[in-house]
Design a protein around this motif. Structure first.
Motif: not given
Length: 329
Positions: A101-107
């Protein structure tokens, strides 16, 4: 200040936001999962922020790390991070995650004020990942790491646990992967915090063994230990530096004497040690109308009685009733 009877000052607060996780890593929980905490027992986002605010504004907390379970499963995570980053004095705000889920939430998390992330990654072999985590999600973790770099959540740190006969052959491979991608790798000894209570010291890959595996492929020189401070990792320059690798020998090379950490569980319990067998309930006090001063006093009392060390080598050592997923990293 959060001072114990041995003079250690707790400034690093680890906050678990949920006991739920979307992986089933064998050193943490069984493949079928666990009975999760009922939602009414979890701190609300507002309660989390209030307790963190007490820690920062009244008790000298300078670092706040959100953990789980898997903290990315907490819907209000971005709002919690933003509220934490807005505190004054501003604490360092970090996150320990499995990366799904970090790919979506990192930004969005970086925009909210998150400073950095630690991502758990025990293997870069898909089949070994499935064997360890009982889920086929390696691609999601790797994508999350890349997104963290793109979002500026530097330095991106990778946490790895080696399991004898499963992924211990990948020590050098993991380090090469992290060096090639600019990640900072930390190997962590397996700790007696699994829900199954199946940990055995003889099965654990020790810090000395990890270093031996790495030295077969890399030249390692210990970094200046004076720079370590209260950090849990012993750092080593790789092939002359500047890249470094860390080894956290929680069991065989304990660092209890310099520990500056205190933990808040997802259901509002203060734990003064990762291996504590007792907790102090802030949730009940908070929900019964306690003032910030009263909450601070309870917190101070909880830390004051912290033991000198975790006592794993003591014959009377008892593994905590809660597993790592319920305590927070």
């Amino acid at each position: 200040m959060l001072v114990d009877s041995f003079g250690r000052v707790a400034t690093d607060l680890r906050v678990s936001l949920t006991d739920r996780c979307n992986l089933r890593c064998s050193y943490c929980m069984p493949p079928e999962g666990l009975d999760w905490l009922p939602k009414p027992e979890l701190l609300t986002a507002e309660e989390v922020v209030r307790l963190v605010t007490v820690g920062v504004e009244r008790l000298g907390v300078t670092e706040v790390r959100y953990t789980g379970g898997e903290p990315l499963l907490r819907r209000e995570l971005t709002e919690i991070v933003a509220a934490t980053a807005a505190l004054r004095p501003r604490p360092e705000v970090s996150l320990t995650t499995n990366g799904i889920g970090l790919a979506r939430l990192a930004g969005p998390l970086a925009a909210a004020g998150l400073d950095r992330v630690n991502v758990s990654l025990d293997t870069i072999d898909r089949e070994v990942f499935v064997r360890l985590a009982h889920r086929d999600r390696l691609g999601d973790v790797l994508a999350g790491l890349e997104a963290a770099v793109a979002a500026g959540l530097a330095p991106v740190k990778v946490n790895a646990v080696l399991m004898r006969g499963i992924n211990d052959h990948e020590a050098a491979t993991l380090l090469r992967f992290c060096l090639d991608h600019g990640y900072e790798l930390r190997f962590i000894e397996q700790m007696p915090l699994d829900a199954q209570h199946g940990w055995r010291r003889d099965d654990m890959v020790t810090a000395d063994e990890i270093l031996g595996l790495l030295k077969d492929s890399f030249d390692l020189v210990e970094d200046d230990p004076r720079d370590r401070g209260s950090a849990p990792a012993e750092l080593f320059l790789v092939d002359g530096g500047p890249a470094r690798v860390g080894v956290i020998g929680s069991v065989t090379r304990p660092f209890c004497g310099a520990c500056d950490r205190v933990r808040l569980t997802a259901d509002g319990q203060v734990r003064n040690c990762l291996f504590a067998t007792e907790e102090s309930d802030l949730r009940a006090a908070l929900r019964s109308g306690a003032t910030d001063d009263e909450l601070a006093a309870r917190w101070i009392a909880a830390v004051r009685v912290k033991k000198a060390g975790h006592g794993i080598d003591d014959p009377s050592f008892l593994q905590p009733g809660r597993p790592m997923s319920a305590i927070g990293g």
